[in-house]
Design an enzyme around this catalytic site. Structure first.
Site, PDB file in Angstrom:
ATOM      1  N   GLU A 191      51.967  82.688  -5.546  1.00  0.00           N
ATOM      2  CA  GLU A 191      51.394  82.400  -6.978  1.00  0.00           C
ATOM      3  C   GLU A 191      50.577  83.918  -6.984  1.00  0.00           C
ATOM      4  OE1 GLU A 191      50.977  80.651  -9.665  1.00  0.00           O
ATOM      5  OE2 GLU A 191      52.757  79.345  -8.748  1.00  0.00           O
ATOM      6  N   SER A 471      43.100  17.448 -13.268  1.00  0.00           N
ATOM      7  CA  SER A 471      42.462  16.431 -12.275  1.00  0.00           C
ATOM      8  C   SER A 471      41.547  17.453 -11.283  1.00  0.00           C
ATOM      9  CB  SER A 471      43.642  15.716 -11.434  1.00  0.00           C
ATOM     10  OG  SER A 471      44.313  14.774 -12.336  1.00  0.00           O
TER      11      SER A 471
END
Length: 777
Positions: A191, A471
């Site tokens: 770079e 239940s």
């Protein structure tokens, strides 16, 4: 004759009119001077802005959420397979020979792991090689590689997610010295090879880029230095235009004027954009190493850092998951440049280019893998912290998530749903489910499954699916009866029942099998989940008393006092059900369910802790009788299939639940060290060919079968006595009489008459199955 002189006028200098060129030149000087002044002023403001942002809080760093650390000690119930689950979540490499942190090797009874270490709030755990010996799914010994015994050690916790800022940028900050030298060399080589020589800009690079742009007829290359790239990402934007490019130049030079090359390079390592995961932007190499390789950046090898360096040019274009061949060509180019610059040898180059990409199939493995649990953590955090603090201050959140239990819970739920769909075919089109798992004695939530798509970050059924609990409400009804003076052998009426309400509506409940059973003992009515007996009992007790019991069990949701409440018409989420059953499992002590243990700042300083809290809301005597009935449900009632798959000594207690028209299948149950709530149903509320027993209970069993369970031991309180009762008459009996069952009573509430059982004795086989004696002696 005298002569006179004429007066003379004073001669004035002739005024010259400036030419057009002179005027233009003067104006140019003034404009130039004004521009210099304005540029200088602008430069001062830009300089101030650069320094303020660079020296202040540079990034909105998301909060990081960690699972519980796995604490290792001799005697820990832990199998090698369970250890592998944990280590996969941590991104460990399984190798034949351990040589560096983040690796593990295994044999039949031994594991050697090289831990990475971790900075815990209460002290550091250093990276070290650990030798672990196993026998019968138990850790029997821990030592160093040199043979020194270690009493206890913690592995680093799994990073399971984060709370991100509005820009959805995610990053793991690193310091320059943490980055591998190979990464720094690769970045500079590919770079900005003149990085340590230039002053922020590279005239050669700019000239080269200009020539390429002229030939292309458009702006295609920028020739940016690393400093300019940092300026673009940190201060500006990524638009390709001349104005932005011109802004980069003075800003880069100012940045270089104030800060060292190393400071700028460290900022670059943390800022650069390197990938995308959905809406989440991956920034910085610290996070990239985990995202692509599931390893900390310190552990990356040459071919890996070369790939990361190559991504900078175009993270999407060179995405190794979407474009592996393109990514490999870019990686190999980076390696070639390193070799040409003599940063690596020919041998290193050849070895590195021969390596595969080595990208993990899933991004970050377990990071973001548990969205339902992370959802709960966020909700509990927002009770104390602002969103701004959570998504920008870099907080560290330590939770009670157990990745091993979570993995097993997910597998159990998904596998059960798949089996049920195969069995019932088109009758179950889109079956969904959820599960909540807690530690019964601490209230810590250790696993949450929000749906069959366990990685889906949408609707969280464990927290937000409000469904009739069927239940599962019955323990509250029977607990109310106990508190009102009923004993476990009190007779309740299970005959047909019709209730005409004030508005003229008629309520006629039925048992599941559409049969009635007359007068039955209280403990059998709940064990077999008789609706008629429960409805009659609840109405006799009073709806207000049942609601009060539910509230004392931990239900905070408003409840309507309708008769149908007694059979579970009230809707609750699985998390709310877990709160209710947690109180039952914890012997009547109500405790908030906790997912968070501690929150620290990014330096490890504790900000808040979430200690164990409890308040007794149900008497230990009453809850003991209820626990007995729920254990009987598991032994001989609607949940009796538990012991076809699980050991007989775990003493599980639980309750099945099926809502009206079989739209919901529930099971809530616990052992000594695990409480799990399971819900199955369809999002469109369609009826199912399932009950609580045939649906949710099967997922509960599948999960519990994979865990190392501790038996539930219900210690008998002082106010409880156990009596032998003849099941037919309800009178006192003796241990060896046929039909005798040992049942708990509050002191002084047992029967006084005894049955004559002369000549009627249990045979040895019958005696051996008297589980109650074993549990409650």
């Amino acid at each position: 004759m005298a002569t006179t002189k004429k007066p003379t006028r004073s001669r004035k200098a002739k005024k010259t009119t400036p030419t057009f060129k002179q005027k233009l030149l003067t104006l140019s000087y003034k404009l130039f001077f004004a521009m210099i002044v304005l540029f200088g002023i602008a430069l001062v403001f830009v300089d101030i802005h650069i320094r303020q942002q660079f020296e202040g809080k540079r990034w909105a760093v998301p909060a990081k959420v960690f699972a519980r650390p796995l604490e290792l000690y001799a005697g820990l119930p832990l199998s090698i397979d369970d250890l592998k689950i944990e280590l996969r979540g941590l991104g460990y490499q399984f190798v034949s020979k351990v040589t560096q942190p983040g690796q593990a090797e295994f044999s039949t009874t031994k594991a050697i792991i090289y831990s990475r270490g971790f900075n815990f709030p209460d002290g550091n755990e250093h990276a070290q090689q650990l030798v672990l010996d196993f026998f019968n799914d138990q850790l029997t010994n821990i030592s160093t590689y040199q043979g020194n015994q270690i009493p206890v050690v913690r592995l680093e916790p799994i990073l399971v997610g984060g709370i991100y800022p509005l820009n959805n940028e995610d990053r793991d900050l690193i310091q320059l010295q943490e980055a591998p030298q190979g990464l720094l060399d690769a970045l500079i080589a590919i770079e900005d090879r003149d990085y340590y020589e230039h002053i922020g800009i590279s005239p050669k690079g700019i000239a080269r880029a200009m020539w390429i742009n002229i030939k292309a007829g458009s702006f295609v290359q920028g020739g940016s230095t690393l400093t300019q790239q940092l300026i673009k990402n940190f201060y500006l934007n990524s638009d390709r235009n001349l104005a932005r490019k011109l802004m980069e130049i003075p800003m880069a030079m100012l940045l270089e004027l104030h800060y060292s090359k190393d400071e700028i390079l460290e900022a670059y390592l943390n800022e650069i954009y390197v990938g995308q995961e959905g809406a989440r932007a991956i920034h910085g190499f610290g996070l990239a190493s985990n995202y692509y390789f599931a390893q900390p950046i310190q552990e990356l090898k040459l071919h890996q850092v070369a790939l990361l360096a190559g991504l900078v040019k175009g993270p999407s274009y060179y995405d190794p998951r979407r474009h592996p061949e393109r990514s490999k060509r870019r990686r190999d180019l980076v390696l070639k440049v390193l070799n040409e610059q003599n940063s690596i040898t020919d041998s290193q180059y050849k070895q590195a280019v021969a390596m595969p990409l080595g990208i993990v199939k899933r991004a970050s493995l377990l990071k973001g893998a548990y969205p339902a649990y992370l959802d709960l953590v966020k909700r509990q955090l927002r009770e104390t912290y602002r969103d701004q603090d959570l998504n920008s201050e870099g907080l560290r959140v330590f939770t009670s998530l157990n990745p091993i239990a979570q993995n097993k819970a997910e597998a159990a739920l998904v596998n059960t749903i798949s089996k049920l769909e195969k069995r019932h075919g088109s009758k179950i089109k889109q079956l969904q489910g959820s599960m909540v798992v807690t530690e019964p004695q601490t209230g810590e939530v250790i696993a949450i499954v929000g749906g069959r798509q366990t990685r889906y970050q949408g609707f969280n059924r464990a927290l937000d699916a409000i469904r009739p609990i069927g239940s599962l409400v019955k323990p509250a009804v029977y607990l109310t009866a106990i508190e009102q003076g009923y004993t476990l052998i009190s007779k309740v009426d299970d005959s047909p029942y019709t209730l005409t309400m004030k508005d003229g509506q008629v309520w006629s409940p039925e048992n599941f099998n559409h049969q009635s059973h007359g007068m039955v003992p209280l403990h059998q009515a709940i064990a077999h989940s008789y609706n008629l007996a429960t409805a009659r009992l609840g109405m006799a007790l009073g709806l207000d008393k049942v609601i009060n019991t539910l509230q004392r069990l931990g239900v905070t949701r408003p409840m309507d006092a309708f008769p149908s409440l007694l059979l579970g018409a009230q809707g609750l989420s699985p998390m709310e059900v877990a709160t209710m059953y947690q109180t039952i499992a914890a012997n009547g002590f109500q405790m908030p369910l906790r997912s968070i243990r501690m929150v620290t700042d990014n330096a490890g300083q504790e900000l808040s802790s979430y200690p164990f809290q409890l308040k007794q809301t149900i008497s230990s005597n009453s809850i003991h009788l209820l626990q007995y009935m729920m254990q009987e449900t598991a032994r001989s009632g609607t949940a009796r299939s538990i012991y076809q798959h699980l050991p007989a000594n775990i003493n599980a207690a639980g309750k099945t639940g099926t809502s009206d028209q079989q739209r919901d299948s529930w099971f809530a149950g616990f052992t000594g060290n695990r409480l799990a709530i399971v819900w199955l149903g369809q999002d469109d509320n369609a009826s199912l060919p399932l009950t609580g027993s045939s649906g949710a209970l099967q997922a509960w069993i599948d999960y519990m079968a994979t865990e190392t369970l501790e038996p539930f031991v219900a210690a008998s309180p002082e106010g409880i006595e156990y009596l032998w009762i003849d099941q037919q008459s309800g009178q006192l009996s003796v241990e060896h009489c046929t039909g005798a069952q040992q049942i708990p009573f509050l002191l002084g509430t047992g029967p006084t008459l005894a049955v004559d059982c002369v000549g009627q004795y249990n045979d040895p086989v019958s005696q051996s199955i008297n589980w109650v004696k074993q549990l409650f002696r």
